[in-house]
Write a protein that holds these residues in place. Structure first.
Motif, PDB file in Angstrom:
ATOM      1  N   GLY A 101       0.859  -1.232   0.038  1.00 25.19           N
ATOM      2  CA  GLY A 101       0.091  -0.257   0.006  1.00 25.19           C
ATOM      3  C   GLY A 101       0.913   1.292  -0.020  1.00 25.19           C
ATOM      4  O   GLY A 101       0.396   2.361  -0.661  1.00 25.19           O
ATOM      5  N   GLU A 102       1.901   1.190   0.873  1.00 25.14           N
ATOM      6  CA  GLU A 102       2.727   2.313   0.731  1.00 25.14           C
ATOM      7  C   GLU A 102       3.365   2.848  -0.407  1.00 25.14           C
ATOM      8  O   GLU A 102       3.486   3.736  -0.894  1.00 25.14           O
ATOM      9  N   ILE A 103       3.917   1.606  -0.893  1.00 18.22           N
ATOM     10  CA  ILE A 103       4.685   1.815  -2.286  1.00 18.22           C
ATOM     11  C   ILE A 103       3.893   2.281  -3.398  1.00 18.22           C
ATOM     12  O   ILE A 103       4.344   3.182  -4.134  1.00 18.22           O
ATOM     13  N   PHE A 104       2.384   1.576  -3.689  1.00 15.97           N
ATOM     14  CA  PHE A 104       1.875   2.148  -4.540  1.00 15.97           C
ATOM     15  C   PHE A 104       1.046   3.359  -4.425  1.00 15.97           C
ATOM     16  O   PHE A 104       0.316   4.026  -5.416  1.00 15.97           O
ATOM     17  N   SER A 105       0.980   3.903  -3.176  1.00 18.71           N
ATOM     18  CA  SER A 105       0.159   4.923  -2.905  1.00 18.71           C
ATOM     19  C   SER A 105       0.995   6.408  -3.372  1.00 18.71           C
ATOM     20  O   SER A 105       0.481   7.169  -3.862  1.00 18.71           O
ATOM     21  N   ASP A 106       2.512   6.051  -3.524  1.00 15.01           N
ATOM     22  CA  ASP A 106       3.349   7.072  -3.945  1.00 15.01           C
ATOM     23  C   ASP A 106       3.732   6.844  -5.645  1.00 15.01           C
ATOM     24  O   ASP A 106       4.748   7.887  -6.112  1.00 15.01           O
ATOM     25  N   LEU A 107       3.306   5.938  -6.067  1.00 19.60           N
ATOM     26  CA  LEU A 107       3.720   5.454  -7.545  1.00 19.60           C
ATOM     27  C   LEU A 107       2.944   6.065  -8.603  1.00 19.60           C
ATOM     28  O   LEU A 107       1.528   5.939  -8.266  1.00 19.60           O
TER      29      LEU A 107
END
Length: 481
Positions: free
Chosen positions: A120-126
């Motif tokens: 979730g963290e990775i793809f929230s900022d991608l």
């Protein structure tokens, strides 16, 4: 195979035009490789659960698994072209369904160290930056050919991934912030000599080079029991990172090394008031290379007893406070820290609360930005008495095509064992330092100065010979005109 695949992906990204530069290429390559690796990990865990007679609950819903949206296959293992998405349909699915689904884990999952939350963290900022769904499909097909099942395959992938980070670091200012030369990291880790059971922290984690190298060091130098392996992977390594891309790369790098749920927090370390750091928040070992440049706002500076706008100096205060009493640290910092008037109070604090036993003075261009740096090695809990300086002197100029290597640091590592005086090393007593300035400018008393043993007559003769050569060259040019 891995190396050629990376080259082919870069070529497709260049042609696509959505991502720009090494930094952008690595970002887009990373999220696709991450999802393929996750698929292989799911298969591995599912097979293991069947062997043990248990049921494995998959991380992703079926619709969003790799075999459904990215690389569906027929029973014989060949691609299912009727089911596979491509073109605008693929771009639309990735942007409007896949990324929103993956990013929602951040809000739905409370366990910050779970794989779900990391996703979730990775793809929230991608953001997907592929402009053409056909180019994206071509990259997916290349990545689908990769396998991450065997230890050897994971090792090859990790090595090449870190080589990409290195290339990105050499490419310029932005990438350089993420990359510390691997020989230097390896040397620092070996000097600190972490032990099983100790906690290791990097508050400016970048691409997680220090943590991944520490993991390899501990894993290779110990025969691990099942309990020790669990502690090593889950409770040993900790980090914080502000930048979204660096955060993703750090997690990806550690996952490829074998740490499936990295304890990396996506946050600005300097927003934390160090007065609130208690014993439970401290670590046995701190290894870090905080940013070389940067000016922090006044509100950030309020989090630190010693006010300064210099980012690295604030990080150093954070590291001192975050280190346990008796804990060890290896910190890379600009060499101006040893003499800048702005850092006087911080030097005083460091030397009075920590035993700075070693300072490694590095040559220019160890880092591609051309910044001259030092490495501070210290133990917290007792004041500094004597500092062993080592000035790394090389017989060549460092640069992008001629980087620092392991052999360059071998003499330092060997001399460190005895901390002896040599042409490159010397000892400074803290009692000899000016307590008004705490100036520690490296001044090697043992460095030999080459003398010119030519006689005045020989010098004049050589000058005349050079003049004659220059005159002959000019005459030759005139004759050609």
């Amino acid at each position: 195979m891995f190396e050629q695949t990376f080259k082919n992906i870069d070529n497709i990204l260049k042609a696509d035009g959505g991502a720009v530069g090494e930094l952008g290429y690595l970002e887009q390559t990373s999220w696709i490789i991450f999802l393929k690796y996750l698929d292989d990990l799911e298969k591995e865990r599912d097979e293991a659960s069947k062997l043990s007679g248990t049921t494995y609950t998959k991380i992703l819903d079926e619709k969003f698994t790799w075999k459904e949206w990215a690389a569906p296959k027929l029973n014989d293992g060949s691609p299912d072209h009727n089911k596979g998405l491509t073109g605008n349909d693929l771009i639309e699915f990735v942007n409007q369904e896949l990324f929103p689904y993956l990013s929602k884990f951040k809000a739905e999952i409370s366990n910050l160290n779970s794989v779900h939350y990391k996703i979730g963290e990775i793809f929230s900022d991608l953001k997907n930056k592929f402009q053409s769904g056909y180019n994206l499909k071509e990259v997916i097909n290349l990545v689908d050919s990769l396998s991450f099942k065997s230890t050897e395959e994971k090792h090859q992938m990790t090595s090449l991934y870190e080589e990409k980070i290195k290339v990105m670091g050499n490419a310029g200012r932005d990438g350089g912030a993420l990359y510390t030369p691997r020989p230097l990291i390896k040397c620092i880790v070996e000097i600190i000599n972490p032990k099983l059971g100790e906690t290791i922290y990097d508050g400016a984690v970048g691409s997680a080079g220090f943590l991944s190298e520490s993991y390899e060091y501990l894993k290779s130098s110990n025969k691990l029991s099942s309990k020790e392996k669990v502690f090593l992977e889950n409770s040993t390594f900790f980090g914080k990172e502000k930048e979204p891309l660096a955060y993703m790369i750090a997690n990806m790098n550690l996952i490829l090394h074998g740490i499936n749920s990295p304890n990396i927090i996506h946050t600005n370390t300097l927003n934390e008031n160090i007065r609130n750091i208690s014993q439970k928040d401290q670590y046995d070992i701190i290894l870090a290379n905080p940013p070389f440049a940067g000016n922090e706002r006044n509100e950030v500076q309020q989090n630190f007893p010693i006010k300064t706008s210099e980012t690295a100096y604030l990080f150093l205060q954070h590291f001192i406070k975050s280190l346990k009493v008796g804990g060890r640290a290896g910190i890379v910092i600009k060499n101006t820290f040893l003499l800048n008037a702005d850092a006087k109070n911080l030097r005083k604090e460091l030397f009075e609360t920590c035993d700075v036993h070693t300072i490694l003075d590095l040559p220019k261009k160890v880092f591609t930005a051309g910044v001259t740096t030092i490495v501070l090695f210290f133990t917290k809990g007792k004041p500094t008495k004597n500092i062993w300086f080592y000035q790394l002197s090389l017989n060549r100029n460092l640069g992008k095509t001629n980087p620092l290597n392991n052999d360059d640091l071998s003499d330092f590592s060997e001399c460190y064992k005895t901390k002896s005086n040599s042409e490159n090393s010397w000892v400074v007593s803290i009692n000899d330092i000016n307590k008004e300035t705490w100036d520690l400018t490296p001044n090697n008393p043992n460095r030999k100065v080459e003398s010119d043993e030519r006689t005045p007559k020989e010098i004049l003769q050589q000058i005349q010979e050079l003049d004659n050569q220059a005159s002959n060259a000019l005459n030759a040019i005139k004759n050609l005109l």
